[in-house]
Structure formats: C-alpha cells, structure tokens
Write an enzyme that holds these catalytic residues in place. Structure first.
Site, mmCIF file in Angstrom:
data_model
loop_
_atom_site.group_PDB
_atom_site.id
_atom_site.type_symbol
_atom_site.label_atom_id
_atom_site.label_comp_id
_atom_site.label_asym_id
_atom_site.label_seq_id
_atom_site.Cartn_x
_atom_site.Cartn_y
_atom_site.Cartn_z
ATOM 1 C CG ASP A 31 -10.955 -1.305 -12.139
ATOM 2 O OD1 ASP A 31 -10.280 -0.398 -11.632
ATOM 3 O OD2 ASP A 31 -11.799 -1.980 -11.484
ATOM 4 C CB ILE A 32 -11.395 -6.578 -10.860
ATOM 5 C CG1 ILE A 32 -11.873 -8.015 -10.820
ATOM 6 C CG2 ILE A 32 -11.755 -5.847 -9.567
ATOM 7 C CD1 ILE A 32 -11.126 -8.880 -9.817
ATOM 8 C CG ASN A 88 -9.543 8.041 -7.528
ATOM 9 O OD1 ASN A 88 -9.995 9.096 -7.956
ATOM 10 N ND2 ASN A 88 -10.066 6.869 -7.837
ATOM 11 N N GLY A 94 -10.740 9.061 -2.879
ATOM 12 C CA GLY A 94 -11.333 7.773 -3.213
ATOM 13 C C GLY A 94 -10.307 6.690 -3.507
ATOM 14 C CD GLN A 95 -4.123 6.127 -3.308
ATOM 15 O OE1 GLN A 95 -3.979 7.272 -2.872
ATOM 16 N NE2 GLN A 95 -3.116 5.365 -3.661
ATOM 17 C CG HIS A 101 -4.274 2.972 -9.167
ATOM 18 N ND1 HIS A 101 -3.897 2.964 -7.837
ATOM 19 C CD2 HIS A 101 -5.609 3.197 -9.171
ATOM 20 C CE1 HIS A 101 -4.957 3.163 -7.084
ATOM 21 N NE2 HIS A 101 -6.009 3.320 -7.870
ATOM 22 C CG HIS A 103 -8.808 4.803 -12.251
ATOM 23 N ND1 HIS A 103 -9.570 3.700 -11.922
ATOM 24 C CD2 HIS A 103 -8.262 5.237 -11.086
ATOM 25 C CE1 HIS A 103 -9.492 3.476 -10.616
ATOM 26 N NE2 HIS A 103 -8.705 4.399 -10.086
HETATM 27 P P1 AMP Z 1 -8.743 3.460 -6.506
HETATM 28 O O1 AMP Z 1 -10.095 3.463 -5.859
HETATM 29 O O2 AMP Z 1 -8.438 4.686 -7.305
HETATM 30 O O3 AMP Z 1 -7.653 3.119 -5.520
HETATM 31 O O4 AMP Z 1 -8.782 2.306 -7.582
HETATM 32 C C1 AMP Z 1 -8.489 0.980 -7.307
HETATM 33 C C2 AMP Z 1 -9.066 0.177 -8.428
HETATM 34 O O5 AMP Z 1 -8.488 -1.124 -8.401
HETATM 35 C C3 AMP Z 1 -10.587 -0.010 -8.368
HETATM 36 O O6 AMP Z 1 -11.179 0.541 -9.527
HETATM 37 C C4 AMP Z 1 -10.745 -1.517 -8.276
HETATM 38 O O7 AMP Z 1 -11.866 -1.985 -8.978
HETATM 39 C C5 AMP Z 1 -9.446 -2.018 -8.884
HETATM 40 N N1 AMP Z 1 -9.033 -3.333 -8.479
HETATM 41 C C6 AMP Z 1 -8.947 -3.820 -7.218
HETATM 42 N N2 AMP Z 1 -8.502 -5.077 -7.237
HETATM 43 C C7 AMP Z 1 -8.280 -5.391 -8.540
HETATM 44 C C8 AMP Z 1 -7.818 -6.571 -9.209
HETATM 45 N N3 AMP Z 1 -7.487 -7.686 -8.553
HETATM 46 N N4 AMP Z 1 -7.720 -6.525 -10.562
HETATM 47 C C9 AMP Z 1 -8.062 -5.425 -11.238
HETATM 48 N N5 AMP Z 1 -8.504 -4.284 -10.663
HETATM 49 C C10 AMP Z 1 -8.623 -4.285 -9.330
#
Ligand code: AMP
Length: 115
Positions: A31-32, A88, A94-95, A101, A103
């Site tokens: 995760d970024i 999520n 919180g999606q 995906h 986590h």
């Molecule tokens: P959610 O809030 O459950 O939809 O999670 C989306 C996740 O994607 C968040 O934890 C973000 O930090 C992560 N995210 C968004 N863009 C990227 C990216 N380019 N590379 C890695 N993780 C990302």
C-alpha cells in the site's frame, strides 16, 4: 476489463507498484500509504468492483484471495504474531478504490473496534 481504477493500471504495469506476489488470478503489492509496518493489498486481476458486487461465480476467486493473503502473511513473517485482513465495502466501509482488494496489515498490535 474495466479500465477505470488505479489498480487496473498497476495490473497493466502502467504505473509502478512494489509487487510482492503475482499469479494468474491475483496481484499483491504494498500500500502506498501504509497503516502498519506491513500493509499489502491483494487484488484479483479480474475486475470486481468490490466484495458487495461479487456473485456466487466469484466464490473460488474470493477463496483464492484469502488463501494467498495467508500465504503472503507467512512469507512476510507475520504468521506467529498475527495480522489482520480487511475488506472495505462501499462508502460507509471506507472503500476508496472500486476494485476489490484485501488489506493485509501486520507488524503491530491491532485495535478493536476499528475506527
Ligand atoms: P480502500 O480505502 O479500502 O479502498 O483502500 C484503498 C487503498 O489503496 C488505500 O489504502 C490506498 O492507500 C491504496 N492505494 C491507492 N493508490 C495506490 C497506489 N498507487 N499504490 C498502492 N496503494 C494505493
């Protein structure tokens, strides 16, 4: 396949990601914005907008994602101490990315209930 989300771009290698696992059906990358010392996202290559959009046909794929999350957790050295898997779903969940995906969070004790 949907072209819409950032995760599709990661699958297609159009933007970089720190990939830790890949097979024919899924991709896992860091995760970024990590929320724990280890924070990895496990995503299907098939675009499913979220678990709330999964159908019975997705059963094997959903099982695959969880089994791979467990395998990756073990490879990351998290099996003994434990870890958390989170999906999520939708706005209240919180999606923020409309591509299913899982986590994988580990490396610190988790709180309950989550925020
Ligand atoms: P959610 O809030 O459950 O939809 O999670 C989306 C996740 O994607 C968040 O934890 C973000 O930090 C992560 N995210 C968004 N863009 C990227 C990216 N380019 N590379 C890695 N993780 C990302």
């Amino acid at each position: 396949m949907s072209e819409k989300t950032i995760f599709s771009k990661i699958i297609r290698r159009e933007i970089p990601a720190d990939i830790v696992y890949e097979d024919d059906n899924c991709l896992a990358f860091r995760d970024i914005q990590p929320q724990a010392p280890t924070h990895i996202l496990i995503i299907p290559k098939e675009v499913v907008a979220g678990v709330q959009h999964a159908t019975p046909d997705h059963g094997p794929l959903l099982g695959h994602l969880l089994l791979k999350a467990s395998q990756i957790a073990a490879e990351q050295g998290l099996a003994a101490a434990g870890y958390r898997l989170v999906i999520n779903a939708g706005d209240d969940g919180g999606q923020t990315v409309a591509h299913l995906h899982v986590h994988l969070l580990g490396g610190r004790p988790m709180q309950w209930p989550p925020g």
